[in-house]
Design a protein around this motif. Structure first.
Motif, mmCIF file in Angstrom:
data_model
loop_
_atom_site.group_PDB
_atom_site.id
_atom_site.type_symbol
_atom_site.label_atom_id
_atom_site.label_comp_id
_atom_site.label_asym_id
_atom_site.label_seq_id
_atom_site.Cartn_x
_atom_site.Cartn_y
_atom_site.Cartn_z
ATOM 1 N N LEU A 38 103.077 -52.329 -27.280
ATOM 2 C CA LEU A 38 104.493 -52.654 -27.866
ATOM 3 C C LEU A 38 104.574 -52.970 -29.276
ATOM 4 O O LEU A 38 105.635 -53.404 -29.555
ATOM 5 N N PHE A 39 103.177 -52.992 -29.962
ATOM 6 C CA PHE A 39 103.372 -53.411 -31.425
ATOM 7 C C PHE A 39 103.140 -52.056 -31.985
ATOM 8 O O PHE A 39 102.366 -50.931 -31.835
ATOM 9 N N ALA A 40 103.914 -51.983 -33.270
ATOM 10 C CA ALA A 40 104.367 -50.862 -33.686
ATOM 11 C C ALA A 40 103.084 -50.429 -35.143
ATOM 12 O O ALA A 40 103.069 -49.236 -35.631
ATOM 13 N N GLY A 41 102.154 -51.520 -35.185
ATOM 14 C CA GLY A 41 100.798 -51.338 -36.033
ATOM 15 C C GLY A 41 100.856 -52.056 -37.164
ATOM 16 O O GLY A 41 102.163 -52.529 -37.609
ATOM 17 N N LYS A 42 99.780 -52.272 -37.823
ATOM 18 C CA LYS A 42 99.509 -53.234 -38.990
ATOM 19 C C LYS A 42 100.379 -52.806 -40.212
ATOM 20 O O LYS A 42 101.091 -53.546 -41.000
ATOM 21 N N THR A 43 100.269 -51.374 -40.318
ATOM 22 C CA THR A 43 101.001 -51.068 -41.522
ATOM 23 C C THR A 43 102.283 -51.069 -41.390
ATOM 24 O O THR A 43 102.944 -51.581 -42.475
ATOM 25 N N ILE A 44 103.002 -50.767 -40.259
ATOM 26 C CA ILE A 44 104.527 -50.901 -40.320
ATOM 27 C C ILE A 44 104.968 -52.377 -40.129
ATOM 28 O O ILE A 44 105.735 -52.707 -40.871
ATOM 29 N N ASN A 45 103.869 -53.018 -39.696
ATOM 30 C CA ASN A 45 104.194 -54.602 -39.787
ATOM 31 C C ASN A 45 104.297 -54.968 -41.275
ATOM 32 O O ASN A 45 105.159 -55.880 -41.664
ATOM 33 N N LEU A 46 103.252 -54.615 -41.905
ATOM 34 C CA LEU A 46 103.120 -55.093 -43.423
ATOM 35 C C LEU A 46 104.276 -54.762 -44.132
ATOM 36 O O LEU A 46 104.874 -55.614 -44.736
ATOM 37 N N ILE A 47 104.731 -53.531 -43.878
ATOM 38 C CA ILE A 47 105.887 -53.051 -44.661
ATOM 39 C C ILE A 47 107.340 -53.879 -44.162
ATOM 40 O O ILE A 47 108.073 -54.467 -45.173
#
Length: 505
Positions: A341-350
C-alpha cells in the motif's frame, strides 16, 4: 470590559490544536487498520473518494469563518462592541443558510454519486449512497459550528472552544470503533459524523452564549451588516470554492482514471505527510486571532518582530519534518499497513518536497489573511486553483500518480509561493535585512535536512521499536546540527532555558 491576554490565548490555542492533531492521528492513522478490517479495501477507497466530494460541500461557506474571525478579532482589539454585535447577527444568519443549502444539495446528488465516481459493478453502491447521505447532515452541522468557533476565536478564546472540539472528536473516535465492532461497517463512519456535528454545534454555541453574557456584549441582528458581510464575502467566495475543489479533486480524479484501490494507496502514502503538514501549519493558525487583535490595536511593530521569530521556528520544524518523511515514510507505511500500500519512493519524494511549497503558501497566506488581506488572498487562491485543476486532470490521465503529485507543486510555485511571501513583506513593512535573514535561516535548515536525509534513507527498521528509535535519533541529530549552524536557534534555546530558570537571566 476585560480583554484577554493575546499571549495566553495563542499558547492555549497552540496547545489545543496540537492535542487535536494527536487525536486526529489516532483517528486517521491508528483507526485505518480497523477500517480495513471491517470495510473492504475497494469500498473504503470509494468512501475516500466520496468523502472528498462531501468536502466539496464546504464551498457553500464563501469564506465566512475566516472573515468572521478576522473582523471580530480586529473589532475586539479596537473595543468596537457595536460592530461585534452586528457581525454576530449577520454571521450566524448566513451560516444557517449555508448549512441548509448543504443538506439540500447533498440529498439531491447522493443517488448519482456512483455514476460520478465510476464505481465498478462489484461495489455495494447503495451502501455508499446511504453512508454519503447520512454524512451530509453531519457535514452541514459541522460547517455551522465552524462559524461559531470562528467567532469564539475572534474573542481571543482558545481553551473553551478547543476543549469542546477535543472532547467531541475523542468521543467520535470511540463511537466509530464501537459501531465497527457492532457490525455497522462503513455506516459507522457516517453515523459518527452526525454525532460530531450535533455536539460541535452545541458545545461551541453554549460557550459563545456564556462569553456574550459574561462580557455583556449582547447580540444584535442587523440586515445592514448582512449586506456588508455579503459584499466582503463576494471576494472570498470564488477563491474558497476553487480552493476546496483543488484540495480535494485529486482523489476523485485518481478514482476515475486509476481506480478506487489506487485512491487507497495514494491516501495511505500521503497520510503521514498530510498530518505533518497540519502539524507545521498550526502555529500560524494559532497566531491568527492574536495577529488580528494586534493590528486592530495598532501594534504593527510588535507584530512584525513576533512574526519574524515565528517564521524562523516554522522553517526549522518544516525541514525537520520533510527530511524525516523523505527518509522514513516508506518504513512507516510498511510497518503500518504493509508495503503493497506504499506508492513508491519517487512518489513519496515528490509528496514530501511539495510540503515545502505548501507550507510557504499556507503559512504566509494565514498571516496575510489575519492582517486583513482578504481580497488579495481570495484572488490568489482562485488563480492557483484555476492552474491546479487542469494540471492534475491532465497529469493523472497521461502520467498516472506521478502527474497527480507533481501538479500541486507546479500550481503553488506559479502563484501562491511568491504572492504570499511578497504580500507578507509588504504588509509588515519588512526591511531588506529582514528578508535576507529569513532566507538565510531557510537555507541553513534546508542544508541540514538534505545531509541527514541522505544518511537515513538507507535505514531499514524491522519493527516499531527500531522505527521510533530512528525517528528520535533523526530529531536529535537535526537539533544538534541546527544548533551548531544557526545563531537564531541558539538564541531561542537560550531564551527557553532562561525562562525555565535553569540559567540565570
Amino acid at each position: 470590559m476585560y480583554i484577554r491576554s493575546r499571549k495566553k490565548t495563542t499558547t492555549w490555542n497552540l496547545f489545543i490544536r496540537y492535542g487535536s492533531i494527536l487525536l486526529a492521528i489516532v483517528s486517521g492513522v491508528i483507526m485505518v487498520p480497523l477500517y480495513l478490517k471491517f470495510i473492504p479495501t475497494d469500498v473504503y477507497g470509494a468512501w475516500l473518494a466520496s468523502g472528498n466530494v462531501l468536502i466539496w460541500f464546504s464551498f457553500f461557506d464563501p469564506g465566512l469563518t475566516v472573515v468572521l474571525q478576522q473582523r471580530i478579532g480586529s473589532a475586539y482589539g479596537k473595543r468596537d462592541y457595536q460592530t461585534i454585535r452586528e457581525l454576530l447577527g449577520g454571521g450566524l444568519f448566513i451560516a444557517g443558510v449555508i448549512s441548509i443549502s448543504i443538506i439540500a444539495i447533498g440529498f439531491i446528488i447522493a443517488p448519482y454519486l456512483p455514476l460520478f465516481l465510476s464505481l465498478p459493478p462489484g461495489i455495494d453502491k447503495s451502501l455508499i449512497v446511504q453512508a454519503f447521505s447520512i454524512a451530509v447532515i453531519g457535514t452541514s452541522l459541522t460547517v455551522f459550528s465552524f462559524s461559531i468557533s470562528a467567532i469564539n476565536q475572534g474573542f481571543q478564546s482558545s481553551l473553551g472552544f478547543g476543549l469542546t472540539n477535543f472532547i467531541v472528536t475523542a468521543l467520535m473516535t470511540v463511537l466509530t470503533a464501537v459501531l465497527l465492532y457492532k457490525g455497522f461497517g462503513l455506516l459507522a463512519i457516517a453515523i459518527a459524523s452526525i454525532f460530531g456535528g450535533v455536539f460541535y454545534t452545541l458545545g461551541q454555541g453554549t460557550y459563545l452564549i456564556w462569553r456574550l453574557t459574561d462580557e455583556k456584549i449582547g447580540f444584535k441582528f442587523s440586515f445592514n451588516n448582512i449586506s456588508a458581510l455579503t459584499k466582503l464575502l463576494s471576494y472570498t467566495f470564488l477563491g474558497r470554492v476553487s480552493g476546496i475543489l483543488a484540495n480535494n479533486v485529486d482523489l476523485f480524479v485518481v478514482s476515475r482514471f486509476l481506480g478506487p484501490e489506487t485512491v487507497t494507496i495514494l491516501s495511505l502514502t500521503r497520510k503521514a505527510p498530510d498530518y505533518s503538514k497540519e502539524f507545521v501549519n498550526q502555529p500560524s493558525v494559532a497566531f491568527m486571532p492574536a495577529i488580528s487583535h494586534l493590528t486592530g490595536s495598532g501594534e504593527i511593530d510588535k507584530a512584525r518582530k513576533v512574526l519574524i521569530r515565528l517564521i524562523h521556528m516554522l522553517l526549522w520544524i518544516l525541514c525537520l519534518t520533510v527530511g524525516g518523511l523523505i527518509a522514513l515514510n516508506d518504513d512507516f507505511v510498511r510497518l503500518w499497513v504493509g508495503p503493497y500500500l506504499f506508492a513508491g519512493k519517487t512518489i513519496n519524494l515528490i509528496i514530501c518536497v511539495s510540503l515545502i511549497f505548501t507550507f510557504t503558501a499556507n503559512c504566509f497566506g494565514n498571516i496575510c489573511m489575519a492582517l486583513g488581506n482578504i481580497k488579495g488572498n481570495s484572488l490568489a487562491g482562485l488563480v492557483q486553483s484555476l492552474v491546479f485543476i487542469p494540471l492534475v486532470i491532465f497529469g493523472t490521465k497521461y502520467f498516472g500518480l506521478l502527474g497527480t503529485v507533481l501538479a500541486p507543486s507546479v500550481a503553488i510555485l506559479a502563484v501562491s509561493a511568491w504572492y504570499y511571501s511578497r504580500t507578507f513583506s509588504r504588509l509588515l513593512k519588512l526591511s531588506v535585512q529582514d528578508r535576507k535573514n529569513i532566507m538565510y535561516e531557510g537555507f541553513l535548515a534546508l542544508a541540514v535536512m538534505v545531509s541527514l536525509t541522505l544518511g537515513f534513507s538507507w535505514c531499514y527498521p524491522e519493527n516499531w521499536f527500531r522505527f521510533f528509535a530512528l525517528v528520535a535519533v533523526f530529531c536529535f541529530l537535526y537539533s544538534c546540527l541546527i544548533y551548531l549552524v544557526s545563531m537564531n536557534f541558539r538564541c531561542e534555546i537560550k531564551g527557553v532555558i532562561q525562562k525555565l530558570r535553569i540559567l540565570p537571566t
